[in-house]
Design a protein around this motif. Structure first.
Motif, PDB file in Angstrom:
ATOM      1  N   VAL A  56     -22.105  41.708 -11.257  1.00 24.90           N
ATOM      2  CA  VAL A  56     -21.175  41.125 -10.292  1.00 24.90           C
ATOM      3  C   VAL A  56     -21.270  39.603 -10.212  1.00 24.90           C
ATOM      4  O   VAL A  56     -20.674  38.992  -9.338  1.00 24.90           O
ATOM      5  CB  VAL A  56     -21.403  41.734  -8.887  1.00 24.90           C
ATOM      6  CG1 VAL A  56     -21.084  43.214  -8.881  1.00 24.90           C
ATOM      7  CG2 VAL A  56     -22.823  41.484  -8.414  1.00 24.90           C
ATOM      8  N   VAL A  57     -21.988  38.983 -11.124  1.00 30.53           N
ATOM      9  CA  VAL A  57     -22.207  37.538 -11.087  1.00 30.53           C
ATOM     10  C   VAL A  57     -20.995  36.799 -11.647  1.00 30.53           C
ATOM     11  O   VAL A  57     -20.472  37.151 -12.704  1.00 30.53           O
ATOM     12  CB  VAL A  57     -23.479  37.174 -11.883  1.00 30.53           C
ATOM     13  CG1 VAL A  57     -23.643  35.676 -11.997  1.00 30.53           C
ATOM     14  CG2 VAL A  57     -24.699  37.784 -11.220  1.00 30.53           C
ATOM     15  N   ASN A  58     -20.554  35.761 -10.924  1.00 28.55           N
ATOM     16  CA  ASN A  58     -19.393  34.995 -11.356  1.00 28.55           C
ATOM     17  C   ASN A  58     -19.684  33.523 -11.625  1.00 28.55           C
ATOM     18  O   ASN A  58     -18.793  32.797 -12.052  1.00 28.55           O
ATOM     19  CB  ASN A  58     -18.283  35.084 -10.301  1.00 28.55           C
ATOM     20  CG  ASN A  58     -17.735  36.481 -10.207  1.00 28.55           C
ATOM     21  OD1 ASN A  58     -17.377  37.084 -11.206  1.00 28.55           O
ATOM     22  ND2 ASN A  58     -17.699  37.010  -8.994  1.00 28.55           N
ATOM     23  N   SER A  59     -20.911  33.072 -11.361  1.00 26.49           N
ATOM     24  CA  SER A  59     -21.229  31.661 -11.588  1.00 26.49           C
ATOM     25  C   SER A  59     -22.698  31.520 -11.975  1.00 26.49           C
ATOM     26  O   SER A  59     -23.516  32.404 -11.705  1.00 26.49           O
ATOM     27  CB  SER A  59     -20.954  30.838 -10.329  1.00 26.49           C
ATOM     28  OG  SER A  59     -21.922  31.115  -9.335  1.00 26.49           O
ATOM     29  N   ARG A  60     -22.992  30.389 -12.585  1.00 22.85           N
ATOM     30  CA  ARG A  60     -24.381  30.113 -12.951  1.00 22.85           C
ATOM     31  C   ARG A  60     -25.252  30.057 -11.703  1.00 22.85           C
ATOM     32  O   ARG A  60     -26.395  30.523 -11.716  1.00 22.85           O
ATOM     33  CB  ARG A  60     -24.471  28.800 -13.726  1.00 22.85           C
ATOM     34  CG  ARG A  60     -25.908  28.426 -14.068  1.00 22.85           C
ATOM     35  CD  ARG A  60     -26.010  27.153 -14.841  1.00 22.85           C
ATOM     36  NE  ARG A  60     -27.354  26.630 -14.712  1.00 22.85           N
ATOM     37  CZ  ARG A  60     -27.839  25.655 -15.430  1.00 22.85           C
ATOM     38  NH1 ARG A  60     -27.093  25.084 -16.346  1.00 22.85           N
ATOM     39  NH2 ARG A  60     -29.060  25.229 -15.251  1.00 22.85           N
ATOM     40  N   GLN A  61     -24.717  29.498 -10.618  1.00 22.52           N
ATOM     41  CA  GLN A  61     -25.492  29.398  -9.384  1.00 22.52           C
ATOM     42  C   GLN A  61     -25.859  30.790  -8.851  1.00 22.52           C
ATOM     43  O   GLN A  61     -26.993  31.013  -8.417  1.00 22.52           O
ATOM     44  CB  GLN A  61     -24.712  28.604  -8.320  1.00 22.52           C
ATOM     45  CG  GLN A  61     -24.566  27.129  -8.645  1.00 22.52           C
ATOM     46  CD  GLN A  61     -23.560  26.847  -9.766  1.00 22.52           C
ATOM     47  OE1 GLN A  61     -22.621  27.605 -10.009  1.00 22.52           O
ATOM     48  NE2 GLN A  61     -23.765  25.745 -10.477  1.00 22.52           N
ATOM     49  N   GLU A  62     -24.914  31.717  -8.891  1.00 21.02           N
ATOM     50  CA  GLU A  62     -25.206  33.093  -8.471  1.00 21.02           C
ATOM     51  C   GLU A  62     -26.264  33.711  -9.378  1.00 21.02           C
ATOM     52  O   GLU A  62     -27.174  34.399  -8.905  1.00 21.02           O
ATOM     53  CB  GLU A  62     -23.937  33.952  -8.521  1.00 21.02           C
ATOM     54  CG  GLU A  62     -22.935  33.662  -7.448  1.00 21.02           C
ATOM     55  CD  GLU A  62     -21.685  34.527  -7.596  1.00 21.02           C
ATOM     56  OE1 GLU A  62     -21.787  35.674  -8.073  1.00 21.02           O
ATOM     57  OE2 GLU A  62     -20.595  34.048  -7.238  1.00 21.02           O
ATOM     58  N   ALA A  63     -26.144  33.474 -10.668  1.00 24.71           N
ATOM     59  CA  ALA A  63     -27.106  34.017 -11.633  1.00 24.71           C
ATOM     60  C   ALA A  63     -28.502  33.458 -11.375  1.00 24.71           C
ATOM     61  O   ALA A  63     -29.496  34.197 -11.422  1.00 24.71           O
ATOM     62  CB  ALA A  63     -26.656  33.711 -13.058  1.00 24.71           C
ATOM     63  N   GLU A  64     -28.593  32.166 -11.097  1.00 24.94           N
ATOM     64  CA  GLU A  64     -29.895  31.550 -10.805  1.00 24.94           C
ATOM     65  C   GLU A  64     -30.528  32.156  -9.553  1.00 24.94           C
ATOM     66  O   GLU A  64     -31.734  32.366  -9.513  1.00 24.94           O
ATOM     67  CB  GLU A  64     -29.753  30.041 -10.640  1.00 24.94           C
ATOM     68  CG  GLU A  64     -29.547  29.325 -11.952  1.00 24.94           C
ATOM     69  CD  GLU A  64     -29.324  27.828 -11.787  1.00 24.94           C
ATOM     70  OE1 GLU A  64     -29.012  27.368 -10.655  1.00 24.94           O
ATOM     71  OE2 GLU A  64     -29.449  27.121 -12.791  1.00 24.94           O
ATOM     72  N   LYS A  65     -29.707  32.437  -8.547  1.00 23.95           N
ATOM     73  CA  LYS A  65     -30.232  33.053  -7.324  1.00 23.95           C
ATOM     74  C   LYS A  65     -30.782  34.447  -7.617  1.00 23.95           C
ATOM     75  O   LYS A  65     -31.839  34.824  -7.114  1.00 23.95           O
ATOM     76  CB  LYS A  65     -29.140  33.136  -6.256  1.00 23.95           C
ATOM     77  CG  LYS A  65     -28.833  31.813  -5.616  1.00 23.95           C
ATOM     78  CD  LYS A  65     -27.737  31.941  -4.577  1.00 23.95           C
ATOM     79  CE  LYS A  65     -27.333  30.571  -4.045  1.00 23.95           C
ATOM     80  NZ  LYS A  65     -26.189  30.653  -3.143  1.00 23.95           N
ATOM     81  N   ILE A  66     -30.050  35.205  -8.427  1.00 26.24           N
ATOM     82  CA  ILE A  66     -30.519  36.552  -8.782  1.00 26.24           C
ATOM     83  C   ILE A  66     -31.827  36.466  -9.548  1.00 26.24           C
ATOM     84  O   ILE A  66     -32.764  37.229  -9.285  1.00 26.24           O
ATOM     85  CB  ILE A  66     -29.439  37.309  -9.581  1.00 26.24           C
ATOM     86  CG1 ILE A  66     -28.286  37.673  -8.655  1.00 26.24           C
ATOM     87  CG2 ILE A  66     -30.020  38.549 -10.260  1.00 26.24           C
ATOM     88  CD1 ILE A  66     -27.094  38.294  -9.337  1.00 26.24           C
ATOM     89  N   VAL A  67     -31.914  35.539 -10.489  1.00 26.02           N
ATOM     90  CA  VAL A  67     -33.159  35.380 -11.247  1.00 26.02           C
ATOM     91  C   VAL A  67     -34.294  34.988 -10.312  1.00 26.02           C
ATOM     92  O   VAL A  67     -35.374  35.588 -10.355  1.00 26.02           O
ATOM     93  CB  VAL A  67     -32.999  34.343 -12.382  1.00 26.02           C
ATOM     94  CG1 VAL A  67     -34.356  34.012 -12.997  1.00 26.02           C
ATOM     95  CG2 VAL A  67     -32.053  34.859 -13.456  1.00 26.02           C
ATOM     96  N   ALA A  68     -34.069  33.979  -9.479  1.00 27.33           N
ATOM     97  CA  ALA A  68     -35.120  33.518  -8.567  1.00 27.33           C
ATOM     98  C   ALA A  68     -35.604  34.636  -7.654  1.00 27.33           C
ATOM     99  O   ALA A  68     -36.808  34.781  -7.419  1.00 27.33           O
ATOM    100  CB  ALA A  68     -34.612  32.336  -7.746  1.00 27.33           C
ATOM    101  N   THR A  69     -34.675  35.446  -7.168  1.00 22.42           N
ATOM    102  CA  THR A  69     -35.013  36.564  -6.292  1.00 22.42           C
ATOM    103  C   THR A  69     -35.781  37.653  -7.034  1.00 22.42           C
ATOM    104  O   THR A  69     -36.577  38.367  -6.431  1.00 22.42           O
ATOM    105  CB  THR A  69     -33.719  37.166  -5.693  1.00 22.42           C
ATOM    106  OG1 THR A  69     -33.022  36.138  -5.002  1.00 22.42           O
ATOM    107  CG2 THR A  69     -34.015  38.309  -4.750  1.00 22.42           C
ATOM    108  N   ASN A  70     -35.555  37.768  -8.346  1.00 22.35           N
ATOM    109  CA  ASN A  70     -36.126  38.872  -9.111  1.00 22.35           C
ATOM    110  C   ASN A  70     -37.224  38.476 -10.095  1.00 22.35           C
ATOM    111  O   ASN A  70     -37.600  39.287 -10.936  1.00 22.35           O
ATOM    112  CB  ASN A  70     -34.998  39.583  -9.868  1.00 22.35           C
ATOM    113  CG  ASN A  70     -34.116  40.362  -8.936  1.00 22.35           C
ATOM    114  OD1 ASN A  70     -34.449  41.451  -8.493  1.00 22.35           O
ATOM    115  ND2 ASN A  70     -32.966  39.788  -8.600  1.00 22.35           N
ATOM    116  N   MET A  71     -37.741  37.256 -10.001  1.00 15.84           N
ATOM    117  CA  MET A  71     -38.784  36.819 -10.944  1.00 15.84           C
ATOM    118  C   MET A  71     -39.995  37.758 -10.923  1.00 15.84           C
ATOM    119  O   MET A  71     -40.499  38.151 -11.973  1.00 15.84           O
ATOM    120  CB  MET A  71     -39.230  35.388 -10.630  1.00 15.84           C
ATOM    121  CG  MET A  71     -38.183  34.338 -10.870  1.00 15.84           C
ATOM    122  SD  MET A  71     -37.944  33.940 -12.595  1.00 15.84           S
ATOM    123  CE  MET A  71     -39.331  32.863 -12.854  1.00 15.84           C
TER     124      MET A  71
END
Length: 178
Positions: A56-71
Motif C-alpha cells: 500500500v506504499v505510495n511514496s518513498r517517505q511512506e516506505a522509509e516509515k515502514i522500514v524504520a518501524t520494522n527494522m
C-alpha cells in the motif's frame, strides 16, 4: 567542457533516481556455497514478509516509515532464518546511504552512485551480495497481480527516465562523416 557537461548530466540523473528509490541489499557472510545459499534464503523470507507491508506504499517517505518501524522485525526474521540453517552468524540491519556500482535490473539500469538502502549484513558481510529496488516495490514483482488493460503499476513512474541514452554529440557527428 563537453566531458564536464556529460558527467554533470549523468550525475544529475543518478541523483534523480537516488531521490526516488530505496534499495534492499543482502550481503552474505562469505562466498562459500553455503553462505551464498543462506543469503538467498534470508532474502526470500524477508521479501516474503515485507511485501505485505509495502503493498500500500505510495511514496518513498511512506516506505522509509515502514522500514524504520520494522527494522527490528527484519532483523528478527533474518536472524531466525540464519539459525534455522544451523549458523550462528549475527545479522545487522541498517538503513542509510550506500554506494552502489552501475547495475541493471531487468530493463532498468541504475547509474553508479549513492542510494538510500536497507542493508542486511549476515556475519562478517564479506561475501557476494544481492539487491533489488524496495521502493518502488520491484523486489516484489513476482507477487504483483496482473494489471487490467487501463491500469498502471504503482510507483513505476519514477522509471520513465529508463530509456535515457547518454551520447556525445561529437561522436554522432563523427559517425556521419565516416
Amino acid at each position: 567542457m563537453l566531458m564536464i557537461s556529460f558527467w554533470s548530466y549523468r550525475t544529475y540523473v543518478q541523483h534523480e533516481f537516488a531521490g526516488e528509490l530505496i534499495r534492499f541489499h543482502v550481503i552474505a557472510n562469505s562466498d562459500s556455497f553455503a553462505d551464498q545459499t543462506l543469503k538467498l534464503h534470508v532474502r526470500d523470507v524477508v521479501v516474503e514478509e515485507m511485501k505485505k507491508r509495502f503493498s500500500v506504499v505510495n511514496s518513498r517517505q511512506e516506505a522509509e516509515k515502514i522500514v524504520a518501524t520494522n527494522m527490528a522485525e527484519i532483523q528478527r526474521i533474518a536472524q531466525e532464518q540464519v539459525r534455522r540453517e544451523g549458523k550462528e552468524y549475527p545479522v545487522e540491519v541498517v538503513m542509510g546511504d550506500f554506494y552502489f556500482p552501475t547495475k541493471s535490473y531487468g530493463n532498468l539500469t541504475l547509474p553508479a552512485g549513492d542510494y538510500h538502502a536497507v542493508r542486511v549484513v549476515i556475519g562478517e558481510g564479506k561475501g557476494q551480495n544481492w539487491w533489488c529496488v524496495l521502493f518502488p516495490p520491484l523486489c516484489f514483482v513476482d507477487s504483483v497481480q496482473t494489471l487490467e488493460k487501463n491500469d498502471t503499476a504503482q510507483g513505476l513512474k519514477v522509471f520513465e527516465k529508463d530509456n535515457l541514452e547518454f551520447r556525445l554529440k561529437c561522436v554522432d557527428i563523427l559517425k556521419i562523416f565516416s
